[in-house]
Design a protein around this motif. Structure first.
Motif, mmCIF file in Angstrom:
data_model
loop_
_atom_site.group_PDB
_atom_site.id
_atom_site.type_symbol
_atom_site.label_atom_id
_atom_site.label_comp_id
_atom_site.label_asym_id
_atom_site.label_seq_id
_atom_site.Cartn_x
_atom_site.Cartn_y
_atom_site.Cartn_z
ATOM 1 N N ASN A 173 1.131 -1.258 -0.012
ATOM 2 C CA ASN A 173 0.500 -0.103 -0.066
ATOM 3 C C ASN A 173 1.368 0.906 -0.018
ATOM 4 O OD1 ASN A 173 0.734 0.173 2.826
ATOM 5 N ND2 ASN A 173 -0.223 -1.012 3.183
ATOM 6 N N LEU A 174 0.256 2.328 -0.262
ATOM 7 C CA LEU A 174 1.066 3.635 -0.026
ATOM 8 C C LEU A 174 1.759 3.724 1.504
ATOM 9 C CD1 LEU A 174 1.708 6.097 -1.640
ATOM 10 C CD2 LEU A 174 -0.871 7.353 -0.877
ATOM 11 N N LEU A 175 1.327 3.203 2.447
ATOM 12 C CA LEU A 175 1.674 3.665 3.619
ATOM 13 C C LEU A 175 2.905 3.422 3.728
ATOM 14 C CD1 LEU A 175 1.654 5.219 6.273
ATOM 15 C CD2 LEU A 175 0.428 2.838 7.442
ATOM 16 N N GLU A 176 3.413 1.816 3.084
ATOM 17 C CA GLU A 176 4.517 1.289 2.821
ATOM 18 C C GLU A 176 5.252 1.111 2.727
ATOM 19 O OE1 GLU A 176 5.641 -3.753 2.442
ATOM 20 O OE2 GLU A 176 4.297 -2.978 1.571
ATOM 21 N N GLY A 177 5.373 2.100 1.048
ATOM 22 C CA GLY A 177 5.868 2.437 -0.281
ATOM 23 C C GLY A 177 6.723 3.796 0.785
ATOM 24 N N GLU A 178 5.826 4.954 1.501
ATOM 25 C CA GLU A 178 6.296 5.987 1.642
ATOM 26 C C GLU A 178 7.111 5.590 2.578
ATOM 27 O OE1 GLU A 178 6.034 9.022 0.875
ATOM 28 O OE2 GLU A 178 4.886 8.529 -1.250
ATOM 29 N N LEU A 179 6.821 5.066 4.035
ATOM 30 C CA LEU A 179 7.495 4.274 5.145
ATOM 31 C C LEU A 179 9.126 3.588 4.162
ATOM 32 C CD1 LEU A 179 5.585 2.205 7.212
ATOM 33 C CD2 LEU A 179 6.655 4.531 7.766
ATOM 34 N N LEU A 180 9.311 2.708 3.565
ATOM 35 C CA LEU A 180 10.249 2.505 2.724
ATOM 36 C C LEU A 180 11.294 3.699 1.818
ATOM 37 C CD1 LEU A 180 8.744 -0.690 1.394
ATOM 38 C CD2 LEU A 180 10.590 -0.352 3.473
ATOM 39 N N LEU A 181 10.605 4.408 0.801
ATOM 40 C CA LEU A 181 11.152 5.735 0.822
ATOM 41 C C LEU A 181 11.794 6.432 1.822
ATOM 42 C CD1 LEU A 181 9.357 7.349 -1.857
ATOM 43 C CD2 LEU A 181 10.331 5.711 -2.046
ATOM 44 N N GLY A 182 11.362 6.611 3.082
ATOM 45 C CA GLY A 182 12.072 7.338 3.685
ATOM 46 C C GLY A 182 13.202 6.388 4.508
ATOM 47 N N MET A 183 13.218 4.733 4.913
ATOM 48 C CA MET A 183 13.929 4.015 5.351
ATOM 49 C C MET A 183 15.454 4.591 4.589
ATOM 50 S SD MET A 183 15.213 1.244 4.634
ATOM 51 C CE MET A 183 14.262 0.238 4.182
ATOM 52 N N LEU A 184 14.826 4.029 3.204
ATOM 53 C CA LEU A 184 16.004 4.047 2.218
ATOM 54 C C LEU A 184 16.654 5.451 2.419
ATOM 55 C CD1 LEU A 184 14.337 2.020 -0.875
ATOM 56 C CD2 LEU A 184 16.458 1.309 0.836
ATOM 57 N N ALA A 185 16.118 6.758 2.030
ATOM 58 C CA ALA A 185 16.953 7.967 1.336
ATOM 59 C C ALA A 185 17.739 7.611 3.171
ATOM 60 C CB ALA A 185 15.656 9.005 2.035
ATOM 61 N N SER A 186 17.634 7.445 4.508
ATOM 62 C CA SER A 186 18.002 7.197 5.840
ATOM 63 C C SER A 186 19.712 7.250 5.534
ATOM 64 C CB SER A 186 17.413 7.475 6.907
ATOM 65 O OG SER A 186 16.980 5.815 6.489
ATOM 66 N N GLU A 187 19.459 5.667 4.150
ATOM 67 C CA GLU A 187 20.889 5.263 4.214
ATOM 68 C C GLU A 187 21.468 5.348 2.810
ATOM 69 O OE1 GLU A 187 21.684 2.842 6.141
ATOM 70 O OE2 GLU A 187 19.977 3.679 7.716
ATOM 71 N N GLY A 188 20.777 6.515 2.437
ATOM 72 C CA GLY A 188 21.783 6.966 1.121
ATOM 73 C C GLY A 188 21.156 6.459 -0.141
ATOM 74 N N VAL A 189 19.885 6.269 -0.222
ATOM 75 C CA VAL A 189 19.512 5.466 -1.477
ATOM 76 C C VAL A 189 18.844 6.264 -1.968
ATOM 77 C CG1 VAL A 189 18.502 3.695 -2.296
ATOM 78 C CG2 VAL A 189 20.271 3.427 -0.663
ATOM 79 N N GLN A 190 18.763 7.109 -2.691
ATOM 80 C CA GLN A 190 17.726 7.346 -3.286
ATOM 81 C C GLN A 190 16.748 6.869 -5.161
ATOM 82 O OE1 GLN A 190 19.316 10.763 -6.663
ATOM 83 N NE2 GLN A 190 17.962 12.066 -6.589
ATOM 84 N N ALA A 191 15.822 6.571 -3.649
ATOM 85 C CA ALA A 191 14.243 5.724 -4.003
ATOM 86 C C ALA A 191 13.268 6.224 -5.130
ATOM 87 C CB ALA A 191 14.067 4.909 -3.182
ATOM 88 N N HIS A 192 12.532 5.677 -5.602
ATOM 89 C CA HIS A 192 11.016 6.191 -6.560
ATOM 90 C C HIS A 192 10.180 5.876 -6.257
ATOM 91 C CE1 HIS A 192 13.763 9.937 -8.144
ATOM 92 N NE2 HIS A 192 14.537 8.460 -8.607
ATOM 93 N N LEU A 193 9.028 5.584 -5.681
ATOM 94 C CA LEU A 193 7.854 5.236 -5.919
ATOM 95 C C LEU A 193 7.514 5.794 -7.103
ATOM 96 C CD1 LEU A 193 5.662 3.266 -4.011
ATOM 97 C CD2 LEU A 193 4.688 5.952 -3.146
#
Length: 86
Positions: free
Chosen positions: A9-29
């Motif tokens: 769902n959208l919530l999981e997607g946004e949470l994972l984007l934030g987690m990846l960004a905090s680890e220096g990974v640029q991701a797109h949903l």
């Protein structure tokens, strides 16, 4: 760029984007704007997390570790055992 994960769902997607960004990974949903047409489109496979090819393996490993994480013992309240309240 490649799709590495399909959030439920959208919530999981946004949470994972934030987690990846905090680890220096640029991701797109991708597909987040298609959710409004859920009656017209298939229910599954609309959302996807995409990263650059050179960060794909690292991002997959981070998502796997994130999904396997368990609450720290003692963080749950006494009246709701085994439930983490954020």
């Amino acid at each position: 760029m490649q799709k590495i994960y399909e959030p439920q769902n959208l919530l999981e997607g946004e949470l994972l984007l934030g987690m990846l960004a905090s680890e220096g990974v640029q991701a797109h949903l991708t597909g987040e704007h298609l959710l409004g047409a859920a009656g017209e489109l298939p229910i599954f496979g609309l959302l996807g997390i995409s990263v650059d090819n050179d960060q794909a393996e690292h991002a997959r490993a981070l998502i796997t570790a994130y999904n396997a994480a368990l609450p720290v013992s003692g963080d749950e309240p006494d009246n709701f055992p085994d439930v983490l309240v954020c």
